[in-house]
Design a protein around this motif. Structure first.
Motif, PDB file in Angstrom:
ATOM      1  N   SER A 301      44.065 131.615   3.839  1.00  0.00           N
ATOM      2  CA  SER A 301      42.895 131.606   2.952  1.00  0.00           C
ATOM      3  C   SER A 301      41.651 132.175   3.623  1.00  0.00           C
ATOM      4  CB  SER A 301      42.613 130.176   2.477  1.00  0.00           C
ATOM      5  OG  SER A 301      42.393 129.324   3.599  1.00  0.00           O
ATOM      6  N   GLY A 302      41.630 132.162   4.965  1.00  0.00           N
ATOM      7  CA  GLY A 302      40.498 132.730   5.705  1.00  0.00           C
ATOM      8  C   GLY A 302      40.829 134.044   6.358  1.00  0.00           C
ATOM      9  N   ALA A 303      41.852 134.742   5.851  1.00  0.00           N
ATOM     10  CA  ALA A 303      42.312 135.991   6.455  1.00  0.00           C
ATOM     11  C   ALA A 303      41.161 136.969   6.665  1.00  0.00           C
ATOM     12  CB  ALA A 303      43.398 136.623   5.588  1.00  0.00           C
ATOM     13  N   LEU A 304      41.127 137.595   7.839  1.00  0.00           N
ATOM     14  CA  LEU A 304      40.077 138.544   8.198  1.00  0.00           C
ATOM     15  C   LEU A 304      40.410 139.915   7.612  1.00  0.00           C
ATOM     16  CD1 LEU A 304      37.487 138.910   9.961  1.00  0.00           C
ATOM     17  CD2 LEU A 304      39.004 139.590  11.822  1.00  0.00           C
ATOM     18  N   LEU A 305      39.451 140.529   6.922  1.00  0.00           N
ATOM     19  CA  LEU A 305      39.668 141.822   6.266  1.00  0.00           C
ATOM     20  C   LEU A 305      39.630 142.950   7.285  1.00  0.00           C
ATOM     21  CD1 LEU A 305      39.970 143.450   3.608  1.00  0.00           C
ATOM     22  CD2 LEU A 305      37.452 143.569   3.549  1.00  0.00           C
ATOM     23  N   LEU A 306      40.670 143.770   7.277  1.00  0.00           N
ATOM     24  CA  LEU A 306      40.754 144.940   8.138  1.00  0.00           C
ATOM     25  C   LEU A 306      40.592 146.206   7.306  1.00  0.00           C
ATOM     26  CD1 LEU A 306      43.845 143.993  10.336  1.00  0.00           C
ATOM     27  CD2 LEU A 306      41.440 143.902  11.030  1.00  0.00           C
ATOM     28  N   THR A 307      39.989 147.222   7.916  1.00  0.00           N
ATOM     29  CA  THR A 307      39.814 148.518   7.263  1.00  0.00           C
ATOM     30  C   THR A 307      40.929 149.461   7.695  1.00  0.00           C
ATOM     31  OG1 THR A 307      37.413 148.224   7.269  1.00  0.00           O
ATOM     32  CG2 THR A 307      38.242 150.462   6.955  1.00  0.00           C
ATOM     33  N   VAL A 308      41.434 150.244   6.757  1.00  0.00           N
ATOM     34  CA  VAL A 308      42.426 151.264   7.091  1.00  0.00           C
ATOM     35  C   VAL A 308      41.686 152.464   7.660  1.00  0.00           C
ATOM     36  CG1 VAL A 308      44.256 152.746   6.226  1.00  0.00           C
ATOM     37  CG2 VAL A 308      43.955 150.449   5.263  1.00  0.00           C
ATOM     38  N   ASN A 309      41.908 152.775   8.944  1.00  0.00           N
ATOM     39  CA  ASN A 309      41.238 153.894   9.606  1.00  0.00           C
ATOM     40  C   ASN A 309      42.206 155.058   9.802  1.00  0.00           C
ATOM     41  OD1 ASN A 309      38.606 152.679  10.125  1.00  0.00           O
ATOM     42  ND2 ASN A 309      39.715 151.306  11.494  1.00  0.00           N
ATOM     43  N   THR A 310      41.666 156.244   9.944  1.00  0.00           N
ATOM     44  CA  THR A 310      42.510 157.437  10.093  1.00  0.00           C
ATOM     45  C   THR A 310      43.271 157.425  11.411  1.00  0.00           C
ATOM     46  OG1 THR A 310      40.594 158.631  10.979  1.00  0.00           O
ATOM     47  CG2 THR A 310      41.069 158.871   8.628  1.00  0.00           C
ATOM     48  N   LYS A 345      44.052 140.604   6.366  1.00  0.00           N
ATOM     49  CA  LYS A 345      44.383 141.211   5.077  1.00  0.00           C
ATOM     50  C   LYS A 345      43.806 142.624   5.037  1.00  0.00           C
ATOM     51  CE  LYS A 345      40.370 139.138   2.724  1.00  0.00           C
ATOM     52  NZ  LYS A 345      39.944 138.232   1.625  1.00  0.00           N
ATOM     53  N   PHE A 346      44.360 143.463   4.142  1.00  0.00           N
ATOM     54  CA  PHE A 346      43.843 144.820   3.968  1.00  0.00           C
ATOM     55  C   PHE A 346      44.222 145.307   2.584  1.00  0.00           C
ATOM     56  CE2 PHE A 346      48.188 145.444   5.218  1.00  0.00           C
ATOM     57  CZ  PHE A 346      48.603 146.621   4.627  1.00  0.00           C
ATOM     58  N   VAL A 347      43.491 146.307   2.123  1.00  0.00           N
ATOM     59  CA  VAL A 347      43.788 146.939   0.842  1.00  0.00           C
ATOM     60  C   VAL A 347      44.559 148.223   1.131  1.00  0.00           C
ATOM     61  CG1 VAL A 347      42.821 147.966  -1.252  1.00  0.00           C
ATOM     62  CG2 VAL A 347      41.712 145.963  -0.214  1.00  0.00           C
ATOM     63  N   ALA A 348      45.775 148.326   0.611  1.00  0.00           N
ATOM     64  CA  ALA A 348      46.640 149.466   0.899  1.00  0.00           C
ATOM     65  C   ALA A 348      46.036 150.756   0.371  1.00  0.00           C
ATOM     66  CB  ALA A 348      48.023 149.240   0.296  1.00  0.00           C
ATOM     67  N   THR A 349      46.095 151.788   1.175  1.00  0.00           N
ATOM     68  CA  THR A 349      45.646 153.116   0.753  1.00  0.00           C
ATOM     69  C   THR A 349      46.820 154.066   0.558  1.00  0.00           C
ATOM     70  OG1 THR A 349      45.391 153.842   3.047  1.00  0.00           O
ATOM     71  CG2 THR A 349      43.465 152.834   2.000  1.00  0.00           C
ATOM     72  N   ASP A 371      52.604 139.887   0.285  1.00  0.00           N
ATOM     73  CA  ASP A 371      51.738 140.388  -0.786  1.00  0.00           C
ATOM     74  C   ASP A 371      50.867 139.277  -1.368  1.00  0.00           C
ATOM     75  OD1 ASP A 371      53.632 138.958  -2.176  1.00  0.00           O
ATOM     76  OD2 ASP A 371      54.443 140.678  -3.268  1.00  0.00           O
ATOM     77  N   SER A 372      51.021 138.049  -0.856  1.00  0.00           N
ATOM     78  CA  SER A 372      50.143 136.936  -1.222  1.00  0.00           C
ATOM     79  C   SER A 372      50.261 135.870  -0.152  1.00  0.00           C
ATOM     80  CB  SER A 372      50.535 136.351  -2.586  1.00  0.00           C
ATOM     81  OG  SER A 372      51.821 135.737  -2.514  1.00  0.00           O
ATOM     82  N   CYS A 373      49.314 134.924  -0.147  1.00  0.00           N
ATOM     83  CA  CYS A 373      49.345 133.877   0.880  1.00  0.00           C
ATOM     84  C   CYS A 373      50.573 132.985   0.739  1.00  0.00           C
ATOM     85  CB  CYS A 373      48.076 133.025   0.803  1.00  0.00           C
ATOM     86  SG  CYS A 373      46.632 133.827   1.550  1.00  0.00           S
ATOM     87  N   GLY A 374      51.009 132.759  -0.489  1.00  0.00           N
ATOM     88  CA  GLY A 374      52.128 131.857  -0.695  1.00  0.00           C
ATOM     89  C   GLY A 374      53.468 132.535  -0.804  1.00  0.00           C
ATOM     90  N   GLY A 375      53.503 133.858  -0.747  1.00  0.00           N
ATOM     91  CA  GLY A 375      54.749 134.590  -0.956  1.00  0.00           C
ATOM     92  C   GLY A 375      55.569 134.725   0.316  1.00  0.00           C
ATOM     93  N   PRO A 376      56.861 135.052   0.163  1.00  0.00           N
ATOM     94  CA  PRO A 376      57.698 135.309   1.344  1.00  0.00           C
ATOM     95  C   PRO A 376      57.299 136.632   1.994  1.00  0.00           C
ATOM     96  CG  PRO A 376      58.898 135.855  -0.644  1.00  0.00           C
ATOM     97  CD  PRO A 376      57.602 135.244  -1.097  1.00  0.00           C
ATOM     98  N   HIS A 377      57.690 136.810   3.251  1.00  0.00           N
ATOM     99  CA  HIS A 377      57.315 138.071   3.890  1.00  0.00           C
ATOM    100  C   HIS A 377      58.183 139.206   3.322  1.00  0.00           C
ATOM    101  CE1 HIS A 377      60.544 137.126   6.985  1.00  0.00           C
ATOM    102  NE2 HIS A 377      60.750 138.414   6.837  1.00  0.00           N
ATOM    103  N   ILE A 378      57.559 140.367   3.172  1.00  0.00           N
ATOM    104  CA  ILE A 378      58.249 141.531   2.619  1.00  0.00           C
ATOM    105  C   ILE A 378      58.648 142.521   3.713  1.00  0.00           C
ATOM    106  CG2 ILE A 378      57.219 141.339   0.327  1.00  0.00           C
ATOM    107  CD1 ILE A 378      55.138 143.390   1.130  1.00  0.00           C
ATOM    108  N   TYR A 404      48.702 140.736   3.149  1.00  0.00           N
ATOM    109  CA  TYR A 404      48.334 139.760   4.168  1.00  0.00           C
ATOM    110  C   TYR A 404      49.260 139.901   5.380  1.00  0.00           C
ATOM    111  CZ  TYR A 404      45.531 137.802   0.460  1.00  0.00           C
ATOM    112  OH  TYR A 404      44.594 137.639  -0.533  1.00  0.00           O
ATOM    113  N   ILE A 405      48.674 139.802   6.572  1.00  0.00           N
ATOM    114  CA  ILE A 405      49.411 139.973   7.826  1.00  0.00           C
ATOM    115  C   ILE A 405      49.315 138.684   8.630  1.00  0.00           C
ATOM    116  CG2 ILE A 405      49.655 141.352   9.916  1.00  0.00           C
ATOM    117  CD1 ILE A 405      47.903 143.487   8.482  1.00  0.00           C
ATOM    118  N   ARG A 406      50.458 138.176   9.043  1.00  0.00           N
ATOM    119  CA  ARG A 406      50.531 136.999   9.905  1.00  0.00           C
ATOM    120  C   ARG A 406      50.908 137.446  11.323  1.00  0.00           C
ATOM    121  NH1 ARG A 406      55.194 132.258   9.712  1.00  0.00           N
ATOM    122  NH2 ARG A 406      53.957 130.562  10.616  1.00  0.00           N
TER     123      ARG A 406
END
Length: 582
Positions: A301-310, A345-349, A371-378, A404-406
């Motif tokens: 719930s407190g996941a830190l937002l990461l930016t997708v960089n080149t 967490k990050f927003v996919a580009t 793809d969510s905090c409560g979902g299984p890993h993909i 989301y990344i653990r």
């Protein structure tokens, strides 16, 4: 007939060879007498030109293939004695204690490797009797460094905290200020603990105690140079071990972070060295501290937002103070014993954004994607070890969605180095030789002249090859081709740090595999030769890394060259004549 050993090889080009004599104590009858001193006072010894007086003995399940031995003796006293033998650089000492020259082995030590220290703590010897010590190098021949040191000494007096009843009190320190301890002179108070899958052969232990100030106080023990610490935690002197740590080796840090302590209760810590004797460096550091505060991104719930960089610009993270938010993930065939995790967490580009996590010295990263905090890993990655890079890519992401990344360290406790780096990048461009139809041409050089290749951004063009008894779970491959100049042109590929190369050879892009190589591991060299090639025909080389995904280091080196010329004495008919000289 006694064998004569030469100080140099037979004279071939005018070098004069001199005969040398075996050492004075080559046989038990001429054993050198050692004095039993109050402390270990080393005497230098050598096996230079030693002969084998009898067959090698079996010690701790190990039997050397040769025993070029020398002999020592001492007169026992009533206090017990410690026999210590320290090998030199390539000397792996085997030490046997005998009651007479033709007698049986009373005790032995063969626990360490090259340059290690062996110790026999004697007991039950008859005061006034003479005992004999046999020393030789474990191996098939004399070592390149022929010397060792030996001493017979009285055991050190028991130390204050040798037993649990006299455990030294530790203060729970806010910054974990270590105090120095030692097992010099320690005795074994109980059988060694089984910690994980490891059980030491002895446990010359010392004891500490502390009053818990939190339900997850942290215990840290760091051994000295040759001290491989084993640490166990008990809720009473007579209680069973409730937690333990035996994950590192000599000089490493062991950590216990039990989360079920009772505040105000007294707990006991047992410390000893893994092995069969007191180590040559018997000191260690120990401290107990409160847990650090959990990081802000301790839970999803407190996941830190990461930016997708080149390009990968690592953001520094840490699991210091982290708690376990859910059970460890099973990634491939591996499941960690604990998962002190943090979240991003990050927003996919892109559908194939790349997630990279770089562990620190003792941090063996495990990475999973949801793809969510409560979902299984993909998707997940747990292919490398401590300090290496884990990568997730090709996960079929939906651009614009949040993922989301653990991240946690593989093991049963937080690592001693808690930091890591993480980055998100677009997928790398697909290499031009991603498919066989675009194979990169290689020249056949007179000697192996490597060119650098990479599987960064590559895709899988066909199912993995079965090479020998091995089949990779994926084959993210690239392709090369060459025109054969000889039936036995040699194709050589060397992987990088975490690149375990698999190579296969075909006579057409859609042809069957005619040869392959998958014999080494990460960083190793794979070679295909003697494949009965047809001079002038074009052949295709497929290269990929063994595993379930992209390796942490995606580069490799490749070359094609004629095989080296056969030596003149390759066959018996061309045997080189040696001259017998004095």
């Amino acid at each position: 007939m006694m064998k004569h050993y030469l100080t140099a090889a037979l004279m071939i080009t005018g070098i004069t060879c001199m005969f040398a004599s075996p050492p004075a104590n080559d046989n038990c009858a001429n054993a050198i007498a050692l004095t039993v001193n109050s402390t270990c006072t080393f005497t230098s010894g050598t096996v230079d030109q030693a002969t084998q007086s009898s067959a090698p003995a079996t010690c701790n399940g190990l039997t050397s293939t040769s025993a070029f031995d020398v002999w020592y003796s001492f007169v026992a006293n009533a206090n017990g004695q410690n026999i210590t033998v320290k090998g030199s650089g390539s000397f792996d000492a085997s030490v046997m204690l005998m009651d007479n020259c033709g007698g049986t082995v009373i005790n032995c030590s063969d626990q360490t490797g090259l340059g290690g220290t062996e110790m026999i703590a004697t007991s039950g010897l008859v005061a006034g009797n003479t005992y004999y010590i046999r020393v030789y190098h474990y191996g098939t021949a004399l070592p390149t460094t022929l010397t060792f040191d030996i001493c017979v000494s009285l055991p050190a007096p028991p130390i204050t905290n040798d037993d649990c009843a006299n455990a030294i009190t530790l203060t729970v320190d806010s910054i974990c200020t270590p105090i120095t301890g030692s097992v010099f002179g320690a005795t074994q108070s109980m059988l060694p603990d089984t910690c994980g899958s490891f059980t030491s052969s002895n446990a010359f232990d010392v004891w500490y105690k502390f009053v818990a100030t939190a339900n997850n106080n942290i215990i840290r023990v760091q051994g000295a140079l040759s001290f491989d610490a084993v640490v166990s935690l008990r809720d009473s002197c007579s209680g069973a071990s409730i937690a333990c740590s035996d994950h590192t080796v000599n000089g490493g840090v062991e950590t216990i972070a039990d989360t079920n302590l009772v505040v105000g209760h007294t707990y006991y810590i047992r410390v000893y060295d893994y092995g069969n004797a007191i180590p040559s460096t018997p000191d260690f550091d120990i401290c107990v501290s409160p847990p650090p505060p959990p990081p802000a991104y301790d839970n999803c719930s407190g996941a830190l937002l990461l930016t997708v960089n080149t390009i990968c610009n690592y953001t520094q993270g840490s699991v210091s103070g982290a708690t376990q938010s859910m059970l460890p993930d099973t990634c491939g065939t591996f499941t960690s014993q604990s998962a002190y995790d943090v979240w991003y967490k990050f927003v996919a580009t892109d559908s194939n954004n790349v997630i990279s996590v770089l562990g620190s010295t003792s941090f063996d990263a495990v990475v999973s994607l949801r793809d969510s905090c409560g979902g299984p890993h993909i998707a997940c990655s747990d292919h490398t070890g401590q300090g290496a890079v884990e990568k997730i890519l090709g996960a079929g992401l939906i651009p614009g969605n949040t993922y989301y990344i653990r991240v946690y360290a593989y093991g049963s406790n937080p690592p001693s180095t808690t930091g890591f780096g993480i980055c998100i990048t677009p997928p790398p461009p697909v290499p031009t030789n991603d498919d066989c139809s675009h194979s990169f041409p290689l020249s056949v050089d007179s000697v192996c002249t490597y060119i650098t290749g990479t599987v960064e951004g590559a895709t899988q063009s066909m199912l993995p090859d079965t090479c020998g008894s091995f089949t990779s779970s994926t084959a993210i491959d690239v392709w090369y081709k060459f025109i054969a100049t000889a039936p036995d042109n040699a194709v050589t590929v060397q992987g990088s740090n975490s690149f375990d190369a698999v190579i296969s050879l075909r006579d057409a892009c859609n042809g069957e595999m005619i040869a392959c190589s998958d014999h080494t591991v990460s960083g190793g060299v794979e070679i295909i030769n003697n494949a009965n090639l047809i001079v002038g025909n074009t052949y295709y080389v497929r290269v990929y890394a063994y595993g379930s995904g992209q390796p942490g280091t995606s580069d490799f080196s490749i070359c094609v060259a004629p095989p080296p010329p056969s030596p003149l004495n390759d066959n018996c008919a061309g045997a080189i004549t040696l001259t017998s000289n004095p």
